[in-house]
Design an enzyme around this catalytic site. Structure first.
Site, PDB file in Angstrom:
ATOM      1  CG  HIS A  48      -2.078   3.253 -13.759  1.00 44.07           C
ATOM      2  ND1 HIS A  48      -2.704   2.349 -14.610  1.00 44.07           N
ATOM      3  CD2 HIS A  48      -2.009   2.639 -12.554  1.00 44.07           C
ATOM      4  CE1 HIS A  48      -2.968   1.234 -13.931  1.00 44.07           C
ATOM      5  NE2 HIS A  48      -2.565   1.382 -12.684  1.00 44.07           N
ATOM      6  CG  HIS A  72      -5.281   1.308  -8.137  1.00 41.45           C
ATOM      7  ND1 HIS A  72      -5.529   2.282  -9.062  1.00 41.45           N
ATOM      8  CD2 HIS A  72      -4.330   0.498  -8.679  1.00 41.45           C
ATOM      9  CE1 HIS A  72      -4.772   2.054 -10.133  1.00 41.45           C
ATOM     10  NE2 HIS A  72      -4.034   0.986  -9.925  1.00 41.45           N
ATOM     11  CD  GLU A  76       2.280  -3.135  -4.204  1.00 38.28           C
ATOM     12  OE1 GLU A  76       1.627  -3.425  -3.182  1.00 38.28           O
ATOM     13  OE2 GLU A  76       2.981  -3.935  -4.828  1.00 38.28           O
ATOM     14  CG  ASP A  77       3.466   1.369  -6.774  1.00 35.18           C
ATOM     15  OD1 ASP A  77       4.022   0.359  -6.298  1.00 35.18           O
ATOM     16  OD2 ASP A  77       2.779   1.353  -7.805  1.00 35.18           O
TER      17      ASP A  77
END
Ligand code: MN
Length: 340
Positions: A48, A72, A76-77
């Site tokens: 991704h 990116h 967040e992950d």
């Protein structure tokens, strides 16, 4: 899966002096922290950020944007922290990644309300570096390209959100290449039957049009010689979403959409656009009220070109778009051209 080396090749084509060490470190870091994560498609998660970085490289953006694209989703992950990213990659990249993290948190919060217009304004107001928006649009494009792996409910929700929020942003920034693909993908998931109907019948219809467009181009080339004008003429196909949109706005069936031929002509200098317009209007009768001078008065997204509609031979209406190559760059890639 897009390979990192392919991204490097893309970047080097438009930016031979690019800092490849920085790019490579972004790739290695992203691979390390996303290790073990898997996408719904079954591919490793790393595919991704690589694809998103690839889209950014196709838009010919700068190295910090592409590194930020690779990173990116890390804050967040994964266990990665913004502090660490700032340490390894500097303030500029960290700020871009931080912007992306903030948008995804906001997306989650406002999901219930679905006030597209407000959300669009909030995003644009919150982000003080437009490159964050460009990463977000590329991120959304890759998610839309791989939407088939999600449940039907999620497909509909994400496609609708894309159409309401991200397509208008792409339009406002003048990035036609992103807008066009996003719109077609949205239609494909929101109205699969209509999408299939148009997509299946389009090639056959277009063949007839291409023959006619060639006739028009030949007639025009003769005239151009007389006026000593150099120009490249090409026929254009509408996007599937563009056709769908016309069916809806004018309440007409698919069969009646096709009577308009679209031609695009490139000339060398701005002044040649006007000369060419004169040649066209002298050759075929212009349709009143259908001429637009977006060179003298550019659109708000800074799009420039001359538009006119004429009655061509055999009574077919023909739409002309007249522009220079540098206007074309802007017409297709909008605001992204400023990082070249
Ligand atoms: Mn993402």
């Amino acid at each position: 899966m897009l390979r990192f080396e392919e991204i490097v090749e893309k970047v080097q084509r438009y930016n031979p002096k690019a800092d490849l060490t920085m790019l490579r470190r972004g790739y290695i870091y992203s691979a390390k922290v996303h290790k073990g994560q898997v996408r719904m498609s079954g591919e490793s998660y790393l595919s991704h950020p690589l694809e998103v970085a690839g889209i950014m490289a196709d838009l010919e953006l700068d190295v910090p944007s592409i590194v930020a694209a690779l990173l990116h989703d890390t804050v967040e992950d994964t266990h990665a922290t913004l502090k660490e990213i700032e340490e390894y990659f500097g303030e500029e990249v960290a700020a871009l990644v931080d912007g992306m993290t903030k948008i995804s948190k906001m997306e989650y919060k406002t999901r219930e309300e679905r006030q597209a217009e407000n959300f669009r304004k909030m995003i644009l107001a919150m982000v003080n570096d437009i490159r964050v928006i460009l990463i977000k649009l590329s991120d959304r494009l890759h998610n839309m390209r791989t939407l088939e792996y999600l449940s039907r409910n999620k497909q509909i929700r994400i496609a609708q959100e894309t159409l309401d929020i991200y397509v208008p942003i792409a339009h406002r920034l003048g990035i036609w290449v992103l807008q066009r693909e996003l719109e077609d993908l949205c239609l494909q998931f929101l109205h699969p039957e209509i999408y299939r109907e148009i997509a299946e019948q389009l090639p056959a219809k277009m063949e007839g049009l291409d023959v006619y467009a060639q006739e028009i181009a030949l007639l025009l080339q003769d005239q151009l010689k007389e006026f000593n004008l150099k120009a490249e003429v090409e026929g254009r196909h509408s996007s599937i979403y563009g056709i769908y949109n016309k069916m809806i706005t004018h309440k007409i069936p698919f069969e009646r959409i096709y009577n308009v031929i679209r031609m695009r002509i490139f000339v060398e200098k701005t002044i040649d656009c006007y000369t060419l317009l004169g040649v066209i209007h002298n050759l075929w009768k212009p349709v009143p009220g259908k001429f637009q001078d977006y060179i003298g008065v550019p659109k708000t997204n800074r799009y420039q070109s001359l538009h006119t509609l004429v009655m061509g031979h055999k009574g077919h209406p023909v739409k002309f778009q007249i522009l220079t190559r540098s206007m074309q760059r802007y017409a297709e890639r909008g605001i992204t051209t400023q990082w070249k």
